[in-house]
Design an enzyme around this catalytic site. Structure first.
Site, PDB file in Angstrom:
ATOM      1  N   HIS B 143       0.841  -1.202   0.000  1.00 13.16           N
ATOM      2  CA  HIS B 143       0.000   0.000   0.000  1.00 13.16           C
ATOM      3  C   HIS B 143       0.876   1.253   0.000  1.00 13.16           C
ATOM      4  O   HIS B 143       0.638   2.193  -0.766  1.00 13.16           O
ATOM      5  CB  HIS B 143      -0.914  -0.036   1.230  1.00 13.16           C
ATOM      6  CG  HIS B 143      -1.737   1.202   1.440  1.00 13.16           C
ATOM      7  ND1 HIS B 143      -3.059   1.282   1.101  1.00 13.16           N
ATOM      8  CD2 HIS B 143      -1.411   2.400   1.960  1.00 13.16           C
ATOM      9  CE1 HIS B 143      -3.510   2.490   1.401  1.00 13.16           C
ATOM     10  NE2 HIS B 143      -2.526   3.194   1.931  1.00 13.16           N
ATOM     11  N   GLU B 144       1.908   1.255   0.842  1.00 12.97           N
ATOM     12  CA  GLU B 144       2.784   2.430   0.918  1.00 12.97           C
ATOM     13  C   GLU B 144       3.587   2.604  -0.375  1.00 12.97           C
ATOM     14  O   GLU B 144       3.762   3.719  -0.859  1.00 12.97           O
ATOM     15  CB  GLU B 144       3.728   2.334   2.115  1.00 12.97           C
ATOM     16  CG  GLU B 144       3.017   2.287   3.468  1.00 12.97           C
ATOM     17  CD  GLU B 144       2.007   3.405   3.652  1.00 12.97           C
ATOM     18  OE1 GLU B 144       2.189   4.476   3.076  1.00 12.97           O
ATOM     19  OE2 GLU B 144       1.010   3.174   4.370  1.00 12.97           O
ATOM     20  N   HIS B 147       1.604   4.250  -2.962  1.00 11.58           N
ATOM     21  CA  HIS B 147       1.602   5.716  -2.849  1.00 11.58           C
ATOM     22  C   HIS B 147       2.826   6.296  -3.556  1.00 11.58           C
ATOM     23  O   HIS B 147       2.749   7.337  -4.194  1.00 11.58           O
ATOM     24  CB  HIS B 147       1.633   6.140  -1.378  1.00 11.58           C
ATOM     25  CG  HIS B 147       0.282   6.148  -0.731  1.00 11.58           C
ATOM     26  ND1 HIS B 147      -0.815   6.736  -1.303  1.00 11.58           N
ATOM     27  CD2 HIS B 147      -0.154   5.647   0.454  1.00 11.58           C
ATOM     28  CE1 HIS B 147      -1.863   6.599  -0.510  1.00 11.58           C
ATOM     29  NE2 HIS B 147      -1.489   5.927   0.570  1.00 11.58           N
ATOM     30  N   GLU B 227      -6.251   7.068  -1.415  1.00 12.66           N
ATOM     31  CA  GLU B 227      -6.256   5.908  -0.529  1.00 12.66           C
ATOM     32  C   GLU B 227      -6.888   4.698  -1.223  1.00 12.66           C
ATOM     33  O   GLU B 227      -6.358   3.599  -1.167  1.00 12.66           O
ATOM     34  CB  GLU B 227      -7.027   6.197   0.762  1.00 12.66           C
ATOM     35  CG  GLU B 227      -6.284   7.083   1.747  1.00 12.66           C
ATOM     36  CD  GLU B 227      -4.917   6.536   2.118  1.00 12.66           C
ATOM     37  OE1 GLU B 227      -4.792   5.330   2.382  1.00 12.66           O
ATOM     38  OE2 GLU B 227      -3.962   7.335   2.121  1.00 12.66           O
TER      39      GLU B 227
END
Lengths: 191, 345
Positions: B143-144, B147, B227
């Site tokens: 997930h990071e 980003h 997100e």
């Protein structure tokens, strides 16, 4: 006189547009092909890492697993075979690596029966390395196949397929795993 | 599937331009109020924004990391975390693995920072490291890294700087108006101006109140969209949506709050560090979509592609179109209608 200039101008503009489109598509193809090459190199790095890890693993577990000679030999043989064909084409290589993966997962399954081994720090570190290498092989294969898909689409779809045909871009082969055992258990997890 | 990222990026750009327009308008009104010419206000607004942007661009990541007391780790410090980082670097196709940081804190959270994908960093709390299993940890790192890969980090820091500039200018503007500049400048202008002067003054005051609120709403809309996109990318990279779903579940069940977070750094984290227990993180005031909803979308996925995520999203939202929750849209719409009227002044 002026109308002739206008017509020439229009033709020149059209030729320029066509040329720029050609360059754009060609560069796009080169970029995608390089991406595929790079992705293949990533798989290669991880597969080599696995060849290096396996002798260590076999050395470490040999003392504990007296009754698993067959499993250990299968792993060693599969590793040697895979290393031998490592300069061959994608398809053949995928097959040999698939065999190695399933031999390895059989070995790591058997490990569960040896509590002493699972308390060995050396083995635990090795196991994490191996798990991670298996995952990295999986992820780099996934990324490779995604890049090949993008590249192949571009080489086969209109209009970029015309330019690909003229300049010699050919569709690539996917890294597909042929062994049935590997297909059932694509993810190795020990947590 | 790349089309979706692209259209999402385009929407984000439109929203950022909207925020930029807010800043310019604010500068314009400030100029009208205090300098009798819009140019002075515009110059001040842009100068503040440029200075803050430069600091944010060159120092933002190190400020954020040192504020959250994160320490950088190498392979020997935590081989497993390092391996997971390398795995996700491969899966995401990043050129270089982001530096990994650990924050010594029992709470469960993680964030990404860095102005471009080559100089990025991912930080996670030690609590997260202890309580998640390997698959869950992998999903959080994915997930990071999403980003980083989707360039959210730069986008979000530029947005928060824009937001900060608007808030600061509106704050000082309204204080000056109430306590300081009002007396002198009003006397001078009231003699010659008449009715148009009063209209401009009222419009400016209304705008000064509305601008920070609007900028914040835009900011939240962008943040929430990113997100969802990062969740979808994490599922794609790991090909295992359940990993992120169960990680979010564990993170949501934890009651420990992160000590070193503050309002400015909140949107950088995987979940909002300030959510209150028992409250379903409210739709409008949160930088993050509700956790329960993110989990439901992930669990409703039939595969792991962006298409599957989109389908699951619509399934959970039953008919609603955009990425903004319906309840939020219903409340945002009337506020936006005020602005065209303001601009025509």
């Amino acid at each position: 006189m002026t109308s002739l200039y206008v017509i020439l101008g229009v033709i020149a503009v059209i030729i320029l547009i066509l040329l720029f489109t050609f360059f754009g598509i060609y560069n796009g193809l080169v970029r995608l092909r390089n991406e595929v090459k790079n992705a293949w190199a990533q798989i290669d790095v991880q597969l080599k890492r696995r060849y290096d890890l396996i002798p260590n693993l076999v050395e470490t577990v040999k003392g504990y697993m007296k009754h698993e000679r067959g499993t250990l030999e299968a792993v060693t043989n599969a590793r040697n075979l895979a290393q031998q064909v490592s300069s061959a084409g994608v398809g053949e290589r995928a097959k040999a690596e698939g065999e190695l993966s399933s031999a390895l997962s059989r070995l790591l399954m058997v490990v569960e029966n040896y509590p002493d081994l699972k308390a060995n720090q050396n083995f635990l570190a090795l196991q994490e390395e191996l798990t991670s290498t298996e995952n990295k092989i999986g992820f780099s294969r996934q990324y490779y196949n995604d890049s090949v898909l993008r590249y192949n689409n571009k080489t086969e779809m209109f209009p970029s397929n015309m330019i690909a045909g003229m300049t010699g871009f050919k569709a690539n082969e996917f890294f597909e795993v042929s062994s049935a055992a590997e297909r059932e258990a694509p993810k190795v997890s020990f947590s | 599937m790349w089309e979706q990222i692209r259209s999402n990026n385009r929407r984000s750009v439109v929203l950022v331009i909207g925020m930029g327009a807010l800043l310019v308008l604010l500068g314009y009104f400030l100029g009208l109020l205090f300098f009798q010419s819009p140019v002075g206000g515009l110059v001040i607004a842009l100068a503040v924004w440029i200075i803050m942007s430069l600091v944010g661009y060159f120092q933002g990541d190190s400020i954020l990391l040192s504020m959250s007391r994160a320490r950088k780790i190498s392979r020997d410090d935590h081989p497993r975390l390092f391996n997971i980082g390398e795995e996700m670097k491969i899966a995401s196709g990043l050129d270089k693995m982001p530096d990994l940081y650990i924050i010594d804190d029992p709470s469960l959270n993680a964030f990404a920072t860095g102005r471009d994908p080559r100089r990025a960093a991912v930080a996670i709390t030690s609590g997260l490291l202890e309580q998640l299993n390997r698959d869950e940890l992998q999903s959080v790192i994915a997930h990071e890294m999403a980003h980083v890969k989707n360039r959210d980090v730069l986008l979000m820091s530029m947005c928060s700087i824009l937001l900060g500039t608007v808030v600061i200018l509106a704050w000082y503007g309204s204080r000056f108006l109430i306590f300081g500049g009002m007396g002198s400048s009003r006397k001078k202008s009231s003699s010659g101006g008449g009715i148009t002067q009063i209209v401009v003054l009222v419009a400016a005051i209304v705008f000064m109140i509305l601008a920070p609120i609007l900028a914040r709403l835009i900011y939240l809309a962008i943040s929430r969209k990113r997100e969802y996109l990062a969740d979808a990318s994490a599922a794609l990279y790991t090909r295992y949506p359940e990993g992120l779903a169960s990680a979010l579940e564990k993170i949501g069940a934890s009651t420990v709050q992160l000590q070193s977070a503050n309002q400015a750094t909140a949107p950088m984290y995987i979940i909002n560090p300030f959510r209150k227990k028992g409250m379903k993180a409210s739709d409008l005031s949160s930088t993050h979509p509700p956790l329960s909803e993110r989990i439901r979308i992930l669990r409703a996925m039939s595969g792991a592609s962006y298409g599957d995520y989109d389908q699951a999203y619509h399934q959970v939202h039953k008919g609603s179109q955009g990425i903004i929750p319906t309840s939020a849209r219903a409340r945002v719409a009337p506020v936006e209608k005020v602005i065209p009227g303001e601009r025509s002044d």
